[in-house]
Design a protein around this motif. Structure first.
Motif, mmCIF file in Angstrom:
data_model
loop_
_atom_site.group_PDB
_atom_site.id
_atom_site.type_symbol
_atom_site.label_atom_id
_atom_site.label_comp_id
_atom_site.label_asym_id
_atom_site.label_seq_id
_atom_site.Cartn_x
_atom_site.Cartn_y
_atom_site.Cartn_z
ATOM 1 N N PRO A 31 0.842 -1.207 0.000
ATOM 2 C CA PRO A 31 0.000 0.000 0.000
ATOM 3 C C PRO A 31 0.873 1.252 0.000
ATOM 4 N N SER A 32 0.400 2.289 -0.659
ATOM 5 C CA SER A 32 1.189 3.507 -0.846
ATOM 6 C C SER A 32 1.371 4.293 0.457
ATOM 7 N N PHE A 33 2.339 5.200 0.433
ATOM 8 C CA PHE A 33 2.571 6.090 1.565
ATOM 9 C C PHE A 33 1.328 6.934 1.827
ATOM 10 N N ALA A 34 0.597 7.299 0.773
ATOM 11 C CA ALA A 34 -0.624 8.098 0.925
ATOM 12 C C ALA A 34 -1.685 7.326 1.712
ATOM 13 N N GLU A 35 -1.708 6.006 1.564
ATOM 14 C CA GLU A 35 -2.702 5.181 2.251
ATOM 15 C C GLU A 35 -2.308 4.861 3.687
#
Length: 71
Positions: A31-35
């Motif tokens: 999962p991305s850093f944004a998530e």
């Protein structure tokens, strides 16, 4: 290295996508850093930069991976 599955990115945005090193020459996107914030970095072995002109990488694509440690 090779993407174990598709890495999705928004067109027009440069993204740093965390990845985990798998068997052989394969990396699994996380999962991305944004998530997940910095928790993404904790479970990652490195990251992939998806340029702003790209929507990501398809499964099986070869790409440059920046590993935190030498493998």
């Amino acid at each position: 290295m090779i993407a174990a599955r598709k890495i999705v990115s928004s067109l027009g945005v440069t993204e740093i996508c965390p990845v985990r090193f798998e068997a052989g020459d394969t990396v699994e996107p996380l999962p991305s850093f944004a998530e997940t914030g910095l928790m993404a970095a904790v479970g990652a072995d490195g990251f992939v930069i998806v340029p702003e002109g790209s929507e990501g990488y398809p499964q099986g694509a070869r790409m440059t991976v920046y590993l935190y440690d030498d493998y």
